[in-house]
Design a protein around this motif. Structure first.
Motif, PDB file in Angstrom:
ATOM      1  N   ARG B   3       0.841  -1.021   0.116  1.00 24.96           N
ATOM      2  CA  ARG B   3       0.194  -0.402  -0.242  1.00 24.96           C
ATOM      3  C   ARG B   3       0.864   1.095  -0.269  1.00 24.96           C
ATOM      4  N   GLY B  17       0.798  -2.922   3.615  1.00 24.01           N
ATOM      5  CA  GLY B  17      -1.228  -2.738   4.833  1.00 24.01           C
ATOM      6  C   GLY B  17      -0.824  -4.295   5.722  1.00 24.01           C
ATOM      7  N   VAL B  79       0.165   4.864  10.819  1.00 26.52           N
ATOM      8  CA  VAL B  79       1.566   4.269  10.048  1.00 26.52           C
ATOM      9  C   VAL B  79       2.163   4.652  10.927  1.00 26.52           C
ATOM     10  N   ILE B 106      -0.722   1.450   7.482  1.00 22.84           N
ATOM     11  CA  ILE B 106       0.047   1.104   6.958  1.00 22.84           C
ATOM     12  C   ILE B 106       1.751   0.887   7.685  1.00 22.84           C
ATOM     13  N   ILE B 128      -4.697   6.919   2.702  1.00 17.60           N
ATOM     14  CA  ILE B 128      -3.521   5.432   2.491  1.00 17.60           C
ATOM     15  C   ILE B 128      -4.183   4.714   1.472  1.00 17.60           C
ATOM     16  N   ASP B 130      -4.336   2.090  -2.711  1.00 17.66           N
ATOM     17  CA  ASP B 130      -3.385   0.839  -2.958  1.00 17.66           C
ATOM     18  C   ASP B 130      -2.744   1.192  -4.374  1.00 17.66           C
TER      19      ASP B 130
END
Lengths: 173, 362, 799
Positions: B3, B17, B79, B106, B128, B130
């Motif tokens: 991700r 991810g 994160v 992530i 966030i 893909d």
């Protein structure tokens, strides 16, 4: 056996709080004079003064008062004939804050007020103490109190201050 | 699975991810909290935020659900750099826990470079997702973050936190439960009300003191609350924390300004001006009081941040109002700040004394 | 502010014992800041060569055995205002404890009588902690059965017990987990006058160490936390250490932090106070096991891990500076009121010189250590304890594979210094993690990390590296040359820290005027190279304490010299070299345990002026090919003839290939069964002697036409000189050759490397010119004295 009931940190916080209260109750602190009684009352006065300086950036004069000549059991003539060193500050029209470490019967404070009256005519006198332990014998009350500590008359309160005793704490025995 | 963390200015940070797989956007905040992931993620302050944690080996110390600061988490994303899938006390692994909360995460992101980037370019929006094509970046730029953050997190219904002591009314701007824990510990009988509660409503509760809690967002978005403060401060002792502090400042003709470097750290030094004592406390704020206006106002500065000299606490000269910008309830962070609650209780006591109230023995 | 009536400070220096921590950098920082702040300092040391470069800041060096009596003597003779014991290791604290009441109004800085005594006397320690409501392990020592059983009832099982005999000897500790074992223990035969000591057992608890800085005004900051991978039962410095303590959640961290600060307050320690805890994660019991009110191995490790200038701040706090208004030697203010935040893991792995497996216990057995950094636990394990280039793990793997399951299990129950390799093998054989954790008391996440490492090693061994798993491998710190190339080719991969550089303490940064950025950067997102040409100094892993000190000295002088000559020094070591504070700005330190710097080509070739390689000096491996750009410092023996003599001379020579300089000569002679060694003997040599020696030098070194340093040893036989030993490169003698000369040699060497030449046609005086003003005289290898010119002359007449 002495037992610590107030530690150093609590003591310094109490002094800070007294300082805030002094600021709160006086609109403007320009005419304040701090007068510390005997030994430890003087340190209390200095600590309050340094906090006021940090917060408001104004230097309040601090004077020391030694009232040992004014003991309660002296006769009137003896009091009249005592030579007291004058305060080195003019107290006319000033708001005096008397400071002491412990307020008990109130007789020390009465003696202090007597002395002050000899030196001038202050506008107002307030009282700030670190500890109020009750058992007043005269109609005297503190305007600013650090901690109220109920005690029996058999007990003794001992205040230690860094400047003279090496550490800050309050003990009861 | 792969991700990407994409920032508003186009910078892309790849990672792996975990947690929920939804796409999310929010205001990116870099937090230097050493511990207390549970508290940070459930802190209502995190409403609408994507939080980047810079501490290593996240999750190793375990997840403790007793540390929740609110029932539901409003955090938009997490994160992190390195993490551990095992915990030292056998509790739920971090990744699984984030998933049960429905938050996307992530990991293995270069949080050091991210932190450096944000400190140079300021906090910004991030997402966030893909993929990291042009389209994605445009989407982020176009997104407007909702402005009514406090409305979302403030309790709709008043509720009590009963006890036997002083009556406190807590105005919920996004409060952390730890404030209530500290009040409970001091026996305070609290009622928590919505941020828009009217002065009449609050007065009818007969408070001994009123507390304005911390919360998310911009203080200028709450004009109604500010007006209410102007009325209430004439009659009751008030404690302002974080956002509460900023509102009280605005209610009294002070100005606020954003900090150069926002304070998001669980342990930052704050000095008490009066005594010179240094305490380490939790900070979570991006604004401060503009010092140029303080001297003209009726406030005195009581605390400053040692690192950048900004104002961290103030007190009214003659009204019983005290405020701090940091979080005295800690959670997470050092407990040096607990004294603020004791000081507020002292303030209430001395106010009563002045008006002939009962002498309280501490 | 600073205490106003202290001007003169006596420092209790380190003893010569090899067991002590090497605090030479901390000592350097301490005396440097005292000097810069205007204090007069003197130090008592046993061996003045251990002072190395610190000597230039001291006003007086007293060479005596560091004992209480000698200190008292000094106090009576010179009346300093204060004593500083914090650099003197345990010995100094012992002296402070013994000086109580004998030193009237001479202050003790940093610690005090009570704190020092409490580190030796357990009863005092326990009593003080109990008085302050701090959690301490209670113990009873008694021969009264009622008292003993009442104690056991109060604290419950498990306990440990031992017998104390009347001759002050102890039996070993026995673990007692239940009534049956207790009955067995009590039923053992008892001698007369035996006491039984019982303590709550903390075996298997996790071990943590917190270091707190406190000033005289009750301000305290938590500077660093360390956790042990191995539990209590294995000495702290034999365990693998990790900082910060990532296994502590917020409430545990704050609890231990509050205890640490309270302990520092209870003993009134000003400066650094390290507290050790035993913590049980299952029951949440917590006990304070010991405290260290001085600089120690922990503070040395934390100074590296966090970049917080511990040594400098400790001495200033003890002199009364406020925590947030400390001064660095560069004159800039430093805000010490920071609890440093670290975004990576720093780890210390102990090393043993003996390659065989060794059983571990409560006493320290390791000889030295290596410190590595990483972003995850897997990474630090891979770089440190499981780094084949350091620990020969492949060998260990082969040996362990041959054990059967029972033998392997025995090694798990009785921990050895191969613990991590043993566990890896156990995991390979599919032993279960919860069982292993139960038996070893090592927390599960570390075992899971080992499992991850093992899984990834398998991937590499079976050659299954591809772009899908490369990132996970990078994350776990597995990097070999082949893999690095692979990851550099992919543009999507996050290049994590390969190496860690330290440029520490910006005393001010943008927006934060008082905030300190402890920058520990990683390649590819942080290191900023300036334009200057660089000289790279490569240094390998060192294990002996003496060699570590030599390395500290040589590197410091090299760095200073390179800087002064206008280039930028870059030190790349396989383990970190902690530069003294004042030098940290000028040098870029990079640690590279996997030796990847050369492959990664991150410093532009055209900016590298020269590489000075120490690897050959300490005779460890180096895989460099013959590179003209690399100046190898070898300590290679060129000649060794076994001729003994009563009088020998050691000469240190530096040459540019054509001409020679011999700035330092040590003279050694025997008379009346006493041996005398005099340094800087140059000034006492006659012209004929100098001429003779120069001829010898030219003769011996005729074949060597390169820039180099040589050490020659010449023996006087039958009235003429015979060369017995010739070494190429710097030997350990460089610190015996007296300070100013050694510094000069290193500086000359750098200048020669830069292309300067030694002047032609120098006369004898100039060749043998010596730069020291005091002469170090050693008698019988033990007694050291500094003498001036006349005193030495007198001594020479007499022998």
């Amino acid at each position: 056996m002495a037992k610590e009931i107030i530690d150093g940190q609590t003591m310094t916080r109490a002094l800070t709080r007294i300082t805030y209260e002094i600021i709160e109750r006086n609109k403007g602190i320009d005419d304040l004079v701090l007068v510390g009684i005997k030994t430890r009352g003087v340190f209390v006065a200095h600590r309050i003064e340094s906090r006021l300086k940090q917060l408001e950036n104004i230097s309040i004069p601090v004077a020391e008062l030694d009232i040992t000549p004014y003991r309660d059991d002296m006769t009137h003539e003896e009091i009249e004939n005592i030579n007291i060193p004058p305060l080195d500050i003019d107290i006319d029209k000033k708001h005096i804050i008397l400071t002491d470490d412990v307020l008990y019967t109130g007789r020390t404070i009465r003696a202090a007020m007597d002395a002050l009256m000899k030196f001038g005519r202050p506008k107002k006198i307030s009282l700030a103490v670190l500890v109020d332990r009750g058992h007043r014998e005269l109609p005297i009350r503190a305007d600013f109190v650090g901690k109220n500590i109920p005690t029996s008359q058999k007990e003794k309160i001992r205040v230690s201050m860094k400047e003279i005793d090496g550490e800050d704490k309050i003990e009861i025995e | 699975m792969k991700r990407y963390l994409i920032l508003e200015d186009g910078t892309v940070f790849p990672g792996v991810g975990f947690g929920s797989s939804i796409i999310t956007t929010g205001q990116l905040v870099v937090s230097n909290n050493r511990t207390g992931i549970e508290q940070s993620v459930t802190d209502p302050d995190s409403e609408g935020q994507i939080i980047a944690f810079t501490v290593p080996a996240i999750g190793l110390s375990g997840i403790n659900r007793d540390f929740y600061e609110s029932i539901n988490s409003q955090c938009k994303g997490v994160v992190i750099g390195s993490s551990s899938s095992a915990t030292v006390d056998g509790s739920i692994p971090f990744g699984d826990w984030i998933e049960t909360l429905g938050i996307p995460g992530i990991k293995n992101v270069d949080v050091r470079a991210l932190s450096k980037h944000i400190s140079e370019h300021g906090e910004m929006k991030a997402s966030i997702m893909d993929t990291h094509d042009e389209h994605a970046i445009d989407q982020i730029k176009a997104l407007v973050l909702p402005p009514d953050l406090v409305k979302r997190v403030s309790t709709k219904q008043s509720y009590p936190n009963p006890n036997m002591g002083l009556k406190m009314v807590v105005v919920d701007l996004g409060l952390k439960y730890s404030i209530l824990r500290q009040l409970s510990y001091r026996d305070c009988n609290s009622v928590i009300v919505n941020y828009n509660a009217s002065p009449e409503e609050i007065e009818s509760l007969h408070p001994d003191g009123i507390i304005y809690s911390n919360g998310p967002g911009d203080p200028t978005d709450l004009p109604n609350t500010i007006e209410n403060i102007k009325v209430l401060q004439k009659k009751y002792p008030i404690l302002g924390i974080g956002l509460g502090n900023l509102l009280i400042a605005l209610a009294n003709d002070c100005k606020i300004e954003p900090l150069d470097q926002p304070h998001h750290e669980s342990s930052l030094a704050v000095k008490e001006v009066a005594s010179g004592k240094i305490d380490f406390v939790n900070h979570n704020h991006s604004y401060t009081i503009d010092p140029k206006y303080i001297s003209a106002s009726d406030f005195i500065v009581t605390n400053i941040c040692v690192a950048d000299g900004s104002i961290e606490g103030m007190r009214h000269e003659y009204l019983p109002i005290m405020c701090v910008l940091f979080e005295p309830e800690a959670a997470p962070g050092p407990t040096d700040g607990y004294y603020v609650f004791d000081e507020f209780i002292d303030l209430i006591g001395s106010t009563k004394n002045q008006y002939g109230g009962v002498d309280r023995w501490q | 502010m600073a205490i106003s009536d202290v001007h003169n400070i006596l420092i209790i220096g380190p003893t010569s014992s090899d067991k002590n921590v090497d605090l030479s950098t901390a000592l350097y920082d301490t005396v440097e800041i005292l000097h810069k702040l205007g204090y007069k300092t003197s130090i008592i040391v046993e061996d003045p060569t251990s002072l190395l470069s610190s000597g230039e800041f001291l006003d007086r060096i007293i060479v005596e055995k560091v004992t209480g009596d000698n200190i008292l003597k000094y106090l009576n003779d010179y009346h300093p205002d204060a004593i500083l014991p914090t650099i003197g290791d345990k010995n100094a604290l012992g002296i402070v404890a013994s000086l109580n009441g004998k030193i009237s109004n001479i202050r003790i800085l940093g610690t005090n009588y009570l704190a020092s005594l409490a580190t030796f006397k357990r009863e005092l320690f326990i009593k003080r902690l109990s008085q302050n409501d701090l959690p301490v392990i209670n113990f009873v020592s008694s021969d009264d059965e009622t008292e003993i059983y009442s104690f056991i009832r109060k604290i419950g099982f498990p306990i440990i017990a031992r017998r104390k005999y009347s001759n002050r000897h102890f039996s070993g500790w026995t673990n007692i987990n239940n009534l049956f074992e207790l009955d067995n223990f009590m039923a053992l035969e008892e001698l007369e006058d035996t006491k039984i000591e019982i303590e709550r057992s903390i075996r298997g608890f996790s071990e943590y160490s917190f270091t707190v800085m406190r000033d005289r005004y009750e301000n305290a900051a938590l500077v660093g936390t360390i956790e042990d991978i191995e539990p209590i039962g294995i000495h702290h410095l034999d365990s693998n250490l990790i900082s910060p303590a990532v296994s502590l959640n917020d409430s545990k961290l704050q609890k231990l932090r509050n205890y640490s600060i309270k302990l520092a307050q209870a003993f009134n320690v000003v400066g650094a106070c390290t507290v050790h805890f035993a913590y049980n994660h299952k029951t949440n019991e917590c006990y304070i096991t010991e405290f260290i009110p001085r600089l120690s191995e922990e503070t040395k490790f934390l100074e590296y891990a966090t970049s917080y200038p511990l040594a400098t701040v400790v001495v200033e706090l003890s002199l009364g500076y406020h925590l947030d208004k400390v001064q660095l030697d560069s004159g800039s203010n430093f805000n010490g009121a920071t609890e440093p935040f670290v975004d990576h893991i720093t780890s210390r792995f102990p090393l043993w010189t003996d390659p065989k497996q060794k059983y571990l216990g409560p006493s320290k057995t390791s000889n030295s250590s290596i410190v590595v950094n990483g972003f995850s636990i897997e990474e630090v394990l891979n770089r440190g304890a499981l780094n084949d280039k350091i620990n020969d793990n492949l060998e260990r793997y082969n040996k362990l594979r041959q054990l059967n399951d029972d033998e392997l299990f025995e090694k798990i129950i009785h921990p050895t210094n191969w613990m991590l390799d043993v566990l890896l093998e156990a995991l390979r054989r599919k032993f279960e993690i919860p069982v292993l954790s139960e038996v070893t008391s090592i927390n599960v996440p570390y075992l899971v990390a080992l499992q991850n490492v093992m899984d990834n090693s398998a991937v590499i061994r079976d050659d299954e590296v591809d772009e899908n798993n490369i990132e996970r491998l990078v994350e776990y710190g597995i990097k070999g040359v082949g893999n690095s190339k692979l990851l550099m080719n992919s543009d999507d991969i996050v290049t994590k820290t390969v190496v860690k550089s330290k440029r520490s303490i910006g005393a001010s940064g943008p927006g934060f005027m008082n905030h300190n950025y402890f920058v520990t950067s990683g390649i590819s997102n942080d290191i900023e190279f300036n334009d200057r040409n660089k000289i790279i100094v490569r240094s390998p892993i060192i294990t002996s304490k003496r060699d570590i000190m030599v390395r500290q000295f040589v590197l410091l002088q090299l760095v200073k010299s390179i800087e002064q000559n206008g280039l930028e020094p870059v030190v790349i070591g396989r383990e970190p070299w902690t530069a003294p504070l004042s030098v940290r700005y000028n040098v870029l330190e990079i640690d590279d345990p996997h030796r990847e710097m050369s492959e990664l080509n991150l410093i532009p070739e055209n900016k590298i002026f020269k590489i000075i390689d120490f690897s050959k000096f300490w005779n460890l491996d180096t895989s460099d090919s013959d590179n003209k750009n690399i100046f190898q410092i070898n300590a290679r023996e060129l000649k060794n003839v076994n001729i003994a003599g009563d009088t020998t001379i050691k000469v240190m020579v530096v040459t540019d290939g054509k001409n020679y300089l011999a700035p330092s000569i040590i003279y050694r002679t025997k008379k009346n069964s006493q041996t005398y060694e005099i340094s800087d003997f140059n000034n006492f040599l006659s012209v004929e002697n100098k001429d003779e020696i120069l001829t010898i030098i030219k003769h011996e070194l005729d074949l060597y036409k390169e820039i180099n340093i040589f050490n020659l040893e010449i023996v006087k036989r039958n009235d003429h000189w015979v060369v017995t030993k010739v070494y190429e490169g710097m030997t350990e003698d460089i610190i015996r050759h007296e300070l100013a000369s050694s510094v000069h040699v290193i500086d000359t060497l750098v200048k020669l490397i830069l292309g300067n030449k030694i002047d032609e046609g120098l006369n004898l005086d100039e060749i043998f010119k010596n730069y020291d003003s005091d002469y170090l005289v050693t008698v019988n290898e033990k007694k050291f004295r500094f003498m001036d010119y006349d005193e030495v002359n007198k001594l020479i007449q007499s022998i």
